[in-house]
Structures are given as structure tokens and as C-alpha cells.
Design an enzyme around this catalytic site. Structure first.
Site, PDB file in Angstrom:
ATOM      1  N   GLU A 106       0.831  -1.203   0.000  1.00  0.00           N
ATOM      2  CA  GLU A 106       0.000   0.000   0.000  1.00  0.00           C
ATOM      3  C   GLU A 106       0.875   1.267   0.000  1.00  0.00           C
ATOM      4  O   GLU A 106       1.892   1.333   0.679  1.00  0.00           O
ATOM      5  CB  GLU A 106      -0.895  -0.024   1.248  1.00  0.00           C
ATOM      6  N   LYS A 138      -9.968   2.115  -1.842  1.00  0.00           N
ATOM      7  CA  LYS A 138     -10.117   1.643  -0.462  1.00  0.00           C
ATOM      8  C   LYS A 138     -11.463   2.079   0.100  1.00  0.00           C
ATOM      9  O   LYS A 138     -11.787   3.274   0.128  1.00  0.00           O
ATOM     10  CB  LYS A 138      -8.971   2.202   0.382  1.00  0.00           C
ATOM     11  N   CYS A 166      -5.544  -2.892   2.874  1.00  0.00           N
ATOM     12  CA  CYS A 166      -5.204  -2.729   4.288  1.00  0.00           C
ATOM     13  C   CYS A 166      -6.426  -2.864   5.215  1.00  0.00           C
ATOM     14  O   CYS A 166      -6.881  -3.961   5.481  1.00  0.00           O
ATOM     15  CB  CYS A 166      -4.490  -1.399   4.492  1.00  0.00           C
TER      16      CYS A 166
END
Length: 277
Positions: free
Chosen positions: A120, A194, A235
Site C-alpha cells: 500500500e 479503499k 489494508c
């Protein structure tokens, strides 16, 4: 005691599910002590009600009631392949970060990897101050997106599937934490923004709010590649099991979650959450 409570909870859930199914089959079907009991509606003998419950309407077509329809699972071109997970040290020099990432990808491919995954925010520091500075206009491409362009070119030249970690993406007035997936032809196969932004405040240890600068994505991302169907998260997305469940229901062969967990919360759950998915 905990095991007993869990077993009791499971039994209750099973009974509830059974009761629901029974109620759908026949109004007179009830649950008693874990077993189905038939109570006779007015004028109908119990035996006839039982027959009604066991013989649903012949016109019932459950497969036609499914919406959206089940996705056909594609057959991957590669049934056995090597995966490389590149760990990168990031500096404030964007050009250096891009060159470093390319070298890592090329080394992985030379070692036989057909699927390469980056971490990331690999092209710049992970901070709210840096996101706007290092963000790229992926739609514009070219000089406006040097990280994106490198990933596309190296995937094509090495003929690999590349999950490009994530970079800050500029789109209009918004910034996103975005993962791009490239096929072995260098074409963009999918783009995941995300969904779950990492906002945390642990007094005396760490305070960080991605939502200060980033905008949350709105859509799950499933990509068909040479190595199979891949579900993508970034994440903190891994903390929400519903996303993984959705990807499994959509026929994903594997899940990729490029991450850059901090050393305060990361060691507490990162490896455990990977196993849980």
C-alpha cells in the site's frame, strides 16, 4: 462455560433457521423442542398438512429466483504459479520509489513469479500531508501518472499479472487510496478504491485519520486474470469480513489486500485476520 454458551447459541440459531424454513413451507408447521410439529389448520387432518409441506409447488424454480444470477467461475489460464509479495522501503523521492518498485517486480519475475503484489502507498510517504503531493491522475495517464504508467509497462514487458499495491489517486476534487490490477498484456483489469478508511486514536500511541484527506471508495472489486479471479481490498478493508464473504460468493480464487499496517495495531491482528479470511 464458554463452549456451552457457544453451543447453546448455535442450537438457537439452528432452531430459528429451521423454524423460518418450516414457516415458509406450511403455515401449520411449528417447532417444538428442536423438532417440527404439525398443528392442523381448520378442517385439514395433520396427515394432509404434512403432505403439503413435503411437496412444494412443482412450478417453484429456485434457480430462477436468484438475483443477481450466480457468476460463472472462469477457468484460469494458469493452474499452478508462483506469487511474489514485494516489500518496499519508501523514501520522499518519488522517482527513486518508482525505480525501486520496478526493480523489485523485475527480480520477482526473473525468479518465476506470475503474480506480483506491491504494498500500500509505495510511491511516497504514508501521511495526509503527502497524499496530495504524490497523487496521480490515473485516468489521464502519461506524465500525470508515472507510477501507473510504469506498472502497466512492466506488466506487459514481463507478461505477468500485477496487483499494483496502492497509490494516492486524484479524481476531480477527491483523493482516493487506489489499487490498480494489470493483466499480462499491460492493460488495466480493475481499479479498487479503499472502502474502509483508517481512522484511529489510541492516546499516547497513535492518532491518524485517512478521512482527513482521502475519500472512501464505494465498490468492491473482482478482477479476472490469467491466474484466476481475484478479490481486491486495501489494508483496513481486511477488518470487515463481509467484503471477503462477498468475494467468495462471486467466485474469487484468491484475495489480495495490499497493506501498510502500523506497528501499534498491526502486530495485534494482521496475521490473525489473514488466516480468518
Amino acid at each position: 462455560m464458554v463452549a456451552a454458551a457457544a453451543a447453546a447459541a448455535a442450537a438457537t440459531a439452528t432452531a430459528t433457521a429451521t423454524a423460518t424454513a418450516a414457516a415458509l413451507l406450511a403455515p401449520g408447521l411449528k417447532l417444538c423442542a428442536g423438532r417440527a410439529r404439525v398443528s392442523s389448520p381448520s378442517g385439514l387432518p395433520p396427515r394432509r398438512v404434512t403432505a403439503m409441506a413435503s411437496a412444494p409447488n412443482s412450478s417453484f424454480r429456485p434457480e430462477e429466483a436468484r438475483y443477481p444470477p450466480a457468476l460463472e467461475l472462469p477457468i484460469p489460464r494458469l493452474s499452478k504459479f508462483k506469487v511474489a509479495l514485494c516489500q518496499l522501503s519508501v523514501t520522499a523521492d518519488k522517482s527513486r520509489n518508482i525505480a525501486h518498485a520496478r526493480a523489485a517486480i523485475e527480480k520477482a519475475a526473473s525468479d518465476g513469479a506470475k503474480l506480483v503484489v506491491l504494498p500500500e502507498i509505495w510511491n511516497g510517504p504514508y501521511s495526509n500531508d503527502s497524499f496530495p503531493e504524490y497523487a496521480e491522475d490515473i485516468e489521464a495517464g502519461g506524465d500525470a501518472a508515472p507510477s501507473f504508467s510504469m506498472l502497466s509497462e512492466v506488466a506487459r514487458s514481463l507478461q505477468i499479472t500485477l496487483v499494483g499495491g496502492s497509490i494516492a489517486e486524484r479524481s476531480g476534487n477527491n483523493l482516493y487510496n487506489t489499487c490498480c490490477v494489470f493483466g499480462s498484456d499491460g492493460q488495466l483489469k480493475g481499479k479498487h478504491r479503499k472502502i474502509h478508511l483508517f481512522d484511529i486514536d489510541i492516546p499516547g500511541k497513535i492518532t491518524f485519520k485517512e478521512s482527513k484527506t482521502l475519500t472512501a471508495g464505494q465498490s468492491p472489486t473482482v478482477v479476472d486474470t490469467d491466474v484466476g479471479r481475484i478479490g481486491i481490498g486495501i489494508c483496513y478493508d481486511i477488518r470487515f469480513q463481509e467484503l471477503a464473504m462477498l468475494y467468495a460468493a462471486r467466485g474469487a480464487h484468491l484475495l489480495c489486500y495490499p497493506g501498510a499496517f502500523n506497528m501499534t495495531t498491526g502486530p495485534l491482528h494482521w496475521e490473525l485476520l489473514q488466516r480468518a479470511r
